[in-house]
Design an enzyme around this catalytic site. Structure first.
Site, short mmCIF file in Angstrom:
data_model
loop_
_atom_site.label_atom_id
_atom_site.label_comp_id
_atom_site.label_asym_id
_atom_site.label_seq_id
_atom_site.Cartn_x
_atom_site.Cartn_y
_atom_site.Cartn_z
N ASN A 132 0.84 -1.22 0.00
CA ASN A 132 0.00 0.00 0.00
C ASN A 132 0.85 1.24 0.00
O ASN A 132 1.97 1.24 0.52
CB ASN A 132 -0.96 -0.01 1.20
CG ASN A 132 -0.31 0.51 2.47
OD1 ASN A 132 -0.33 1.70 2.75
ND2 ASN A 132 0.33 -0.39 3.25
N PHE A 168 6.56 4.55 14.15
CA PHE A 168 7.89 4.84 13.61
C PHE A 168 8.14 3.90 12.43
O PHE A 168 9.28 3.46 12.21
CB PHE A 168 8.98 4.62 14.67
CG PHE A 168 8.89 5.54 15.85
CD1 PHE A 168 8.39 6.82 15.74
CD2 PHE A 168 9.34 5.13 17.10
CE1 PHE A 168 8.33 7.67 16.83
CE2 PHE A 168 9.29 5.96 18.20
CZ PHE A 168 8.77 7.24 18.07
N CYS A 200 5.87 3.64 9.04
CA CYS A 200 5.41 3.76 7.65
C CYS A 200 6.58 4.13 6.74
O CYS A 200 7.26 5.13 6.98
CB CYS A 200 4.29 4.79 7.55
SG CYS A 200 2.73 4.09 8.10
N THR A 207 5.22 -2.20 7.85
CA THR A 207 5.39 -2.75 6.50
C THR A 207 6.82 -2.59 5.98
O THR A 207 7.58 -1.74 6.43
CB THR A 207 4.42 -2.06 5.54
OG1 THR A 207 4.58 -0.65 5.69
CG2 THR A 207 2.99 -2.44 5.85
N CYS A 225 2.68 -42.22 -2.80
CA CYS A 225 3.43 -41.64 -3.93
C CYS A 225 2.60 -41.70 -5.22
O CYS A 225 2.03 -42.74 -5.56
CB CYS A 225 4.73 -42.41 -4.10
SG CYS A 225 5.72 -41.80 -5.48
N CYS A 239 10.42 -35.29 -6.73
CA CYS A 239 11.47 -35.48 -5.71
C CYS A 239 12.78 -35.87 -6.41
O CYS A 239 13.86 -35.36 -6.07
CB CYS A 239 11.05 -36.54 -4.70
SG CYS A 239 10.61 -38.13 -5.44
N CYS A 254 21.78 -39.40 0.92
CA CYS A 254 20.83 -38.40 1.42
C CYS A 254 21.48 -37.61 2.57
O CYS A 254 21.93 -38.18 3.55
CB CYS A 254 19.55 -39.08 1.90
SG CYS A 254 18.33 -37.93 2.55
N CYS A 269 7.58 -32.30 -2.93
CA CYS A 269 6.52 -33.30 -3.14
C CYS A 269 5.14 -32.65 -3.00
O CYS A 269 4.86 -31.97 -2.02
CB CYS A 269 6.68 -34.41 -2.10
SG CYS A 269 5.37 -35.64 -2.20
C1 LIG Z 1 -3.63 -0.20 3.76
C2 LIG Z 1 -2.75 -0.21 4.98
C3 LIG Z 1 -2.65 0.93 5.77
C4 LIG Z 1 -1.85 0.93 6.91
N1 LIG Z 1 -1.81 2.05 7.68
C5 LIG Z 1 -1.07 2.04 8.82
C6 LIG Z 1 -1.09 3.15 9.69
O1 LIG Z 1 -1.77 4.15 9.47
N2 LIG Z 1 -0.32 3.08 10.81
C7 LIG Z 1 0.43 1.98 11.13
O2 LIG Z 1 1.11 1.97 12.17
N3 LIG Z 1 0.45 0.91 10.30
C8 LIG Z 1 -0.29 0.91 9.18
N4 LIG Z 1 -0.32 -0.21 8.39
C9 LIG Z 1 0.52 -1.40 8.77
C10 LIG Z 1 -0.28 -2.42 9.57
O3 LIG Z 1 -0.72 -1.88 10.80
C11 LIG Z 1 0.57 -3.68 9.88
O4 LIG Z 1 1.69 -3.30 10.63
C12 LIG Z 1 1.04 -4.39 8.62
O5 LIG Z 1 0.03 -4.36 7.64
C13 LIG Z 1 1.45 -5.84 8.89
O6 LIG Z 1 0.37 -6.62 9.31
P1 LIG Z 1 -0.44 -7.61 8.32
O7 LIG Z 1 0.56 -8.48 7.64
O8 LIG Z 1 -1.41 -8.34 9.22
O9 LIG Z 1 -1.15 -6.73 7.34
C14 LIG Z 1 -1.12 -0.23 7.25
C15 LIG Z 1 -1.23 -1.37 6.46
C16 LIG Z 1 -2.05 -1.38 5.35
C17 LIG Z 1 -2.17 -2.62 4.53
#
Ligand SMILES: Cc1cc2nc3c(=O)[nH]c(=O)nc-3n(C[C@H](O)[C@H](O)[C@H](O)COP(=O)(O)O)c2cc1C
Length: 422
Positions: free
Chosen positions: A75, A135, A137, A203, A345, A351, A381, A391
């Protein structure tokens, strides 16, 4: 059923399943529907200063693997695009109506003490249970000196955490970015700054794909694209590793961990709990399947805990942590070989091909009459598991332990190691 009640950094919730800060928690309507569906808590979509940010269209991209949709999700969305006042009013209403659920407010403002002080005061007035410092995004806000731009610098993590502890009575959770070489730097900094807990992962930097007609990264916005944040089932292994590293780090001892990243089933959640998380947060799975999955998460975890004899989460949390070690401590004399169940199998030969072309030529192919038969050559092996993973029939190839009679030997003691201790 097992007692799933949780107390995380002083914040109580009826079960360990919280919604992560994201679109599912962006407004009262969503959070109320989630609480009705049984979620134990929610981390409200990140609040920032007014005027609110502006989002793009489109903003999501997905990775499909073998017909499975949203294995990976990407995203380029920013923090909430709703006015601060509206969010704060709704938060207060939700907390009043749902006092037993955990309601944590995610925050991101410029790296100035006064900005944090001001927003903390307003959040505290809502009655929310705690704050989570975003901390993490990796896109959009980081270019403005926020999000992962802060999370990648341990000194900033420590400084802002300290400000928040100084200016608020609420528990402070620090949400960490995985876009870093070692998660321990920022995790330890959060602890030094006085954090009541950490949550991870946010993310990962990613380009999910390229639109070959527009010749631009996806998701595209008027023919252009940018890197986004990657999440969903594909990131679970990265998140588990980072959670485990913090859980076994002596400097982070006692720091509560909220595990996030690719959690879609109770089993995923149990793995995070076993590796040291004491609550888990879910985003992509809720966006994919809706809030009703809370039923399966709660029942599945509870039933499994009953089966295994865990009366409450205390016995499960961090149970696997003592078995997480460094490579150098593994027993190099431990031996397994593959076994093929000839009744299961289907003679596809995968395999044999995988082992013949890329590994140790340890799966023999016998042709007898019209049929084929595959057999493991024990002496060749090395127990690498490749055939078992290649498999297509579950349970057809398994690994069995071979008694070698040799003593345990680690790399530290191995004769091939020039640095070995005598
Ligand atoms: C569309 C979208 C928007 C997000 N917005 C935020 C946000 O505003 N603040 C935040 O801390 N994390 C945000 N995240 C991250 C999620 O909180 C989370 O850390 C991340 O998606 C991993 O979890 P998941 O694998 O279950 O999605 C966002 C994730 C997505 C997909």
């Amino acid at each position: 059923m097992a007692d799933l009640r949780t107390r995380f950094a002083g914040i109580a919730s009826p079960n360990p399943f919280w919604l992560a800060s994201a679109p599912p928690t962006d407004k009262e309507y969503n959070v109320v529907r989630a609480f009705k569906a049984g979620w134990g808590g929610a981390v409200w979509k990140t609040l920032g200063e007014d005027p609110p940010i502006v989002n793009t269209a489109s903003r999501y991209g997905t990775l499909e693997v073998g017909g499975m949709r949203m294995v990976g999700f990407n995203n380029i969305e920013l923090i909430t695009d709703r006015p601060l006042e509206v969010n704060l009013r709704e938060i207060a209403q939700v907390k009043r109506a749902w006092p037993d659920r955990a309601l944590i407010i995610s925050l991101m403002v410029p790296c100035e003490e006064e900005s944090w002080k001001q927003i903390l005061k307003r959040v505290e007035a809502t009655g929310a249970d705690g704050v989570e410092l975003n901390f993490g995004c990796p896109h959009g806000m980081s270019e403005r000196g926020m999000g992962s731009a802060v999370g990648q610098v341990p000194d900033y993590v420590e400084m802002v955490t300290r400000w928040c502890k100084a200016h608020s009575r609420m528990p402070v959770l620090v949400k960490l970015t995985p876009n870093i070489t070692s998660i321990l730097g920022p995790a330890r900094a959060a602890k030094r700054g006085g954090a009541d807990g950490v949550s991870l992962i946010n993310t990962l930097n990613s380009v999910i794909g390229v639109d070959l007609d527009q010749m631009a990264p996806m998701p595209t916005v008027a023919g252009k694209g940018t890197h986004g944040g990657y999440c969903g089932p594909a990131v679970k292994p990265i998140a588990l590793h980072m959670v485990a590293e913090i859980a076994r780090d002596p400097e982070c001892a006692g720091l509560p961990i909220s595990g996030i990243g690719g959690i879609a089933t109770w089993r995923d959640a149990a793995e995070f709990l076993a590796l040291g998380a004491s609550t888990v947060q879910v985003c992509t799975a809720a966006m994919h399947y809706g809030f009703k999955i809370a039923d399966d998460l709660v029942d599945g975890l509870g039933n499994w805990m009953d089966e295994k004899g865990y009366a409450d989460l205390g016995g499960l949390v961090a149970r696997a942590v003592p078995n997480v070690t460094d490579w150098q401590h593994l027993d190099l004399n431990y031996k397994t070989v593959a076994r093929i169940d000839q009744d299961l199998c289907i003679k596809c030969g995968l395999c044999h091909i995988a082992c013949e072309d890329t590994s140790h030529q340890a799966v023999a192919q016998h042709k007898n009459g019209a049929g084929r038969r595959y057999e493991v050559i024990d002496q060749e092996c090395v127990g690498c598991n490749l055939c078992m993973h290649a498999c297509p029939v579950t349970g057809c190839i398994s690994m069995v332990e071979i008694e070698t009679g040799l003593p345990t030997v680690t790399w530290k003691e191995h004769p091939n190691n020039p640095m070995r201790r005598a």
